[in-house]
Design an enzyme around this catalytic site. Sequence first.
Site, PDB file in Angstrom:
ATOM      1  N   HIS A   1      65.075  12.323  14.452  1.00  0.00           N
ATOM      2  CA  HIS A   1      64.092  13.413  14.249  1.00  0.00           C
ATOM      3  C   HIS A   1      63.983  14.442  14.998  1.00  0.00           C
ATOM      4  O   HIS A   1      63.646  15.876  14.722  1.00  0.00           O
ATOM      5  CB  HIS A   1      63.015  12.785  14.034  1.00  0.00           C
ATOM      6  CG  HIS A   1      61.497  13.949  14.325  1.00  0.00           C
ATOM      7  ND1 HIS A   1      61.284  14.064  12.691  1.00  0.00           N
ATOM      8  CD2 HIS A   1      60.653  13.910  15.250  1.00  0.00           C
ATOM      9  CE1 HIS A   1      60.119  15.024  13.332  1.00  0.00           C
ATOM     10  NE2 HIS A   1      59.549  15.010  14.568  1.00  0.00           N
TER      11      HIS A   1
ATOM     12  N   CYS B   1      62.049  10.886   8.330  1.00  0.00           N
ATOM     13  CA  CYS B   1      60.363  11.085   8.311  1.00  0.00           C
ATOM     14  C   CYS B   1      60.372  10.522   7.142  1.00  0.00           C
ATOM     15  O   CYS B   1      59.328   9.684   6.689  1.00  0.00           O
ATOM     16  CB  CYS B   1      60.437  12.400   8.225  1.00  0.00           C
ATOM     17  SG  CYS B   1      60.231  12.377  10.304  1.00  0.00           S
TER      18      CYS B   1
ATOM     19  N   ASP C   1      78.188  30.945  37.166  1.00  0.00           N
ATOM     20  CA  ASP C   1      77.200  31.518  38.626  1.00  0.00           C
ATOM     21  C   ASP C   1      76.997  30.796  39.421  1.00  0.00           C
ATOM     22  O   ASP C   1      77.089  29.518  39.852  1.00  0.00           O
ATOM     23  CB  ASP C   1      75.813  32.074  37.616  1.00  0.00           C
ATOM     24  CG  ASP C   1      75.728  31.198  36.724  1.00  0.00           C
ATOM     25  OD1 ASP C   1      76.370  29.938  36.671  1.00  0.00           O
ATOM     26  OD2 ASP C   1      73.979  31.237  35.525  1.00  0.00           O
TER      27      ASP C   1
ATOM     28  N   CYS D   1      62.881  14.835   6.910  1.00  0.00           N
ATOM     29  CA  CYS D   1      63.948  14.368   8.043  1.00  0.00           C
ATOM     30  C   CYS D   1      64.206  12.844   7.253  1.00  0.00           C
ATOM     31  O   CYS D   1      63.709  12.196   7.219  1.00  0.00           O
ATOM     32  CB  CYS D   1      64.269  14.952   8.978  1.00  0.00           C
ATOM     33  SG  CYS D   1      63.402  12.553   9.978  1.00  0.00           S
TER      34      CYS D   1
ATOM     35  N   ASP E   1      69.202  25.945  24.564  1.00  0.00           N
ATOM     36  CA  ASP E   1      69.981  24.923  24.487  1.00  0.00           C
ATOM     37  C   ASP E   1      68.955  24.381  25.631  1.00  0.00           C
ATOM     38  O   ASP E   1      68.435  24.526  26.759  1.00  0.00           O
ATOM     39  CB  ASP E   1      71.104  25.111  25.252  1.00  0.00           C
ATOM     40  CG  ASP E   1      70.812  25.331  27.041  1.00  0.00           C
ATOM     41  OD1 ASP E   1      71.003  25.768  27.223  1.00  0.00           O
ATOM     42  OD2 ASP E   1      71.472  23.655  27.306  1.00  0.00           O
TER      43      ASP E   1
ATOM     44  N   GLN F   1      70.736  36.321  36.979  1.00  0.00           N
ATOM     45  CA  GLN F   1      70.341  35.515  38.018  1.00  0.00           C
ATOM     46  C   GLN F   1      69.253  36.657  38.921  1.00  0.00           C
ATOM     47  O   GLN F   1      69.468  37.139  38.110  1.00  0.00           O
ATOM     48  CB  GLN F   1      71.374  35.069  38.930  1.00  0.00           C
ATOM     49  CG  GLN F   1      72.474  33.585  38.402  1.00  0.00           C
ATOM     50  CD  GLN F   1      71.851  32.870  37.889  1.00  0.00           C
ATOM     51  OE1 GLN F   1      70.212  32.785  38.791  1.00  0.00           O
ATOM     52  NE2 GLN F   1      72.419  32.014  37.641  1.00  0.00           N
TER      53      GLN F   1
ATOM     54  N   GLY G   1      69.112  30.346  35.279  1.00  0.00           N
ATOM     55  CA  GLY G   1      68.290  30.113  37.056  1.00  0.00           C
ATOM     56  C   GLY G   1      66.730  29.430  35.956  1.00  0.00           C
ATOM     57  O   GLY G   1      65.872  29.673  37.033  1.00  0.00           O
TER      58      GLY G   1
ATOM     59  N   ASP H   1      79.040  25.054  28.895  1.00  0.00           N
ATOM     60  CA  ASP H   1      78.494  25.555  29.804  1.00  0.00           C
ATOM     61  C   ASP H   1      79.213  25.433  31.714  1.00  0.00           C
ATOM     62  O   ASP H   1      80.834  24.859  31.215  1.00  0.00           O
ATOM     63  CB  ASP H   1      77.331  25.275  30.656  1.00  0.00           C
ATOM     64  CG  ASP H   1      76.597  25.710  31.622  1.00  0.00           C
ATOM     65  OD1 ASP H   1      77.328  27.094  32.105  1.00  0.00           O
ATOM     66  OD2 ASP H   1      75.536  24.818  32.805  1.00  0.00           O
ATOM     67  N   SER H   2      79.273  26.994  32.684  1.00  0.00           N
ATOM     68  CA  SER H   2      80.461  26.932  33.331  1.00  0.00           C
ATOM     69  C   SER H   2      80.888  25.535  34.989  1.00  0.00           C
ATOM     70  O   SER H   2      82.016  25.800  35.283  1.00  0.00           O
ATOM     71  CB  SER H   2      80.608  28.241  34.064  1.00  0.00           C
ATOM     72  OG  SER H   2      79.062  28.170  34.554  1.00  0.00           O
ATOM     73  N   GLY H   3      79.660  25.191  34.243  1.00  0.00           N
ATOM     74  CA  GLY H   3      78.764  24.559  35.505  1.00  0.00           C
ATOM     75  C   GLY H   3      78.713  24.062  36.812  1.00  0.00           C
ATOM     76  O   GLY H   3      78.119  24.328  37.867  1.00  0.00           O
ATOM     77  N   GLY H   4      77.734  25.529  36.477  1.00  0.00           N
ATOM     78  CA  GLY H   4      77.011  26.677  37.465  1.00  0.00           C
ATOM     79  C   GLY H   4      75.772  25.057  37.250  1.00  0.00           C
ATOM     80  O   GLY H   4      75.209  25.257  38.168  1.00  0.00           O
ATOM     81  N   PHE H   5      75.080  24.964  36.325  1.00  0.00           N
ATOM     82  CA  PHE H   5      73.996  23.864  36.210  1.00  0.00           C
ATOM     83  C   PHE H   5      74.177  23.128  37.187  1.00  0.00           C
ATOM     84  O   PHE H   5      72.998  22.427  37.362  1.00  0.00           O
ATOM     85  CB  PHE H   5      73.506  23.384  34.827  1.00  0.00           C
ATOM     86  CG  PHE H   5      72.439  23.215  35.137  1.00  0.00           C
ATOM     87  CD1 PHE H   5      71.152  23.272  35.061  1.00  0.00           C
ATOM     88  CD2 PHE H   5      72.108  21.714  34.550  1.00  0.00           C
ATOM     89  CE1 PHE H   5      69.988  23.202  35.482  1.00  0.00           C
ATOM     90  CE2 PHE H   5      71.893  20.901  34.391  1.00  0.00           C
ATOM     91  CZ  PHE H   5      70.270  21.576  34.644  1.00  0.00           C
TER      92      PHE H   5
ATOM     93  N   CYS I   1      57.855  16.665   7.677  1.00  0.00           N
ATOM     94  CA  CYS I   1      59.106  17.390   8.384  1.00  0.00           C
ATOM     95  C   CYS I   1      59.975  16.772   6.882  1.00  0.00           C
ATOM     96  O   CYS I   1      60.774  17.655   6.925  1.00  0.00           O
ATOM     97  CB  CYS I   1      59.618  16.210   9.654  1.00  0.00           C
ATOM     98  SG  CYS I   1      61.106  15.964  10.202  1.00  0.00           S
TER      99      CYS I   1
END
Lengths: 382, 477
Positions: free
Chosen positions: B353, B327, B163, B324, B284, B207, B234, B109-113, B322
């Site tokens: 899990h 589990c 962004d 996994c 994500d 956006q 956004g 991610d760009s750092g926008g968040f 599940c």
Amino acid sequence: MLETLTDVQALSLDVLQFLTQPKPEVLRGFPGSGRRFLAMDGRFVLVATARDPGIYEYAGAMRQATNNHASVTVHTGSSNVTPAQYMQAVAALAPDVWVALSDDVPSDCRPDRAAKAVDRSAAWLSECMSVAAAAPELSGAAVFAAVQGGQYLRERQRCAETMAAQPGVAGFVLAGLGTGESPSQRRQIVEQVVQRLPAAAPRLLCSVGTPEEMLEAVAQGIDMFDMGYLAGVTAGGYALSFPLDPGAQQQQQQQQPMPASSGSASTDKAPAADGSSDADAAADGGQDCSKINLWAVAYRTDKRPLLPGCNCFACANHTRAYLHHLLQAHEMTAQVLLEVHNTHHYLQFFKAIRASIAAGTFAAYHEGFLQRRQRLLMGAGW
Amino acid sequence: MAGPPPMVAPSPQPGSSSPALHFEVLAQCGRARAARMTLPHHTCETPMFMPVGTQGSVKGLTSQQLLDLQCQVILGNTYHLENRPGAELVADMGGLHSFINWPRGMLTDSGGFQMVSLLHLADINEEGVTFQSPTDGKRMLLTPEHSIQVQNRLGADIIMALDDVVPSTAADNARFEEATHRTTRWIDRCIAAHSRPHEQNLFAIVQGGLDERLRDISLKGLVARNTPGYAIGGLAGGEDKRSFVRVVSQCTAGLPEGKPRYVMGIGYPLDIVICSALGADMYDSVYPTRTARFGVALVPQGVLKLKNAAYVQDYRPLDEECGCMVCRRYTRAFLHPLAAKGLPFAASLISYHNIAYTMRLSGQIRRAIIEQRYPSFVREYVAQQYPRGGVPDWVIEGCQLAGIELDLRAAGQGAANGAAKAADGTAPAAEHVPHAEEDTCSRATAPAASSGGIGKEAGACESGSLAAWRQEQQGHG
């Protein structure tokens, strides 16, 4: 991760963690054994001990113990436990080996307190064993008696003799050590106690951990150790790096004075596992003679595994630089990887110890370790 | 190892080829689609969930475990990685893949968040955003050019445009207007700065807040730039969920059919189901791992809050369907004291899990789309999460927008009930009470099958041996 450590033979569990959360009833109610509840595979010997070196609190036992109950450190703080309560948790775990409840006093307690601890521990051993005799889960399990007595040789001797005289005891724990006694005091205590124990019975030493301490104890006839030391080393961000065969390495170095570099981006700064760059690395705070400190900036760009040549999961997959970053970023995967490496390294260490005993060369092996340490101390001017 | 993706014969399904990305829709079911996306490091099957490793580690898990869990792409974060350990160091270590030892896809991610998450430390203007480091207070000016330069050094398969992100709960319309236009101006600076278009794919981020007009302006501006894929940004910031599904619906409809669509910050299982119904492909979120650290496990019925005393003697696995590693080996009763004591071991196991659950859900979504039964999958999933009715309005609206008719037999559809749940940010059916519904926990649902369902793998990681991949890497370079 445990399955990557193929040399594990036994797991030690702290009984005290199973007194309240979870309660013994929870393990008993599980359809299957306590061992299955904990997902601890049948290939391990389960040893249930009365002290978790990870959360042991110095002199914690001194506070509220009476003739009826011990005072122990659990996750929520100090707690009282009677032999009957303790044995409920032991039975729920259904271990292969269990250590009887004892009055765990530190080395530097007063002599009268140490004497009281010996009396109580002997009484509680009988009480624990009578409970165990009635518990079907423990029919095949071996009991180890804990030898207390602080730093007082007379009390230690008295305790060892009393415990050795108790029929049905399969092994012995040298308890209450690692609590402030000097190295020579510990040496004497171990010597005096071991002399008074049956030669054929296994001896477990708790809460002692550095490689040199281990070797000394092995030389004195100790057979088993808990691994509390590794938790401390891991929490500090260290990776064990001492050579498993210091004698052989010394010879190698005489032929080849500079350790071969593994093509690191920072060969001039990065310390090798041993040898002439130790002093440089020490100056960076990067290592001492048994471990490297992954917090140190010396490892910021070090592309090598934690210990070159090690085949543990962490060394096969990750670099020192990544571990340094994980520590800096407070990522919990750092501890996972370090614990895997450190446990693996100690397991290999004990393999090497066993091999040298079998080959009749243990004394030389031990000596090689001490010489290496001395050489490094002198060389580095510490 | 990142040769250009092979050209294929034109197919009736939408698709696209860019120098470092090939996207091919395999099946469409209503607005939902299943696709294959070829990245330099991995061929991914979508819809897919991507776990987040902000600082180069998915918290509590090793990269081998992520491989065992069949993860396809994991995230890293530009701002945090530039802050520590620094992109230059990562580049010296052979890039992010090599540094963290992850052979498959990566996205940074760009750092926008961080303009949202670290807003109190951020100062935003036309040039870029200045952050004050949360660790040492040092200032860093993140411009579109700098963000892309850092991401070029990190070397992820997909990099995100910088962004101008405004918290979706902000009430400042002028700020949204400014951010929308600025994001479009910044995409041109990002494209110009991008130095590795043949190895890395720059995604633009739509956006426009919750405003249909602004979203439309953003969509048109960004689609004209023809990037290899698009994200919808956004969102997932606490906005009301009806607005959320409307924006997702508008954006997926306005984005090119043949390109991947990524809804950022989405991790609640029901959100993934609904967004997939609306034609999104990628998601994500830190949710599965973060909630795990709080002792919360994801199950088909909702969540299990494992610190609750109700689990003291519950000998069932977290999720009976599940299978996994967690589990198979451990019970709720085993995990309860670990979670209650807050031990890191509990965080690792529950994270494992929760990722397994989210990956399995993605696989089920893909299969349902390919088998042309996605509407019934959605109906079953929703019914399972709301067995006593009370399906929230936003779910009903999301399904309507997707052309899926929900089966709302249960009486008393409570809009208020659903809205309240969405507003406090908990997962649907978060009030799931253990023991109260024994039958719902053991009920078989959609064909669970194996957790597989992921197509062909590349190179040494096929055998799942990370060590082998590592050796191969070192041999090469």
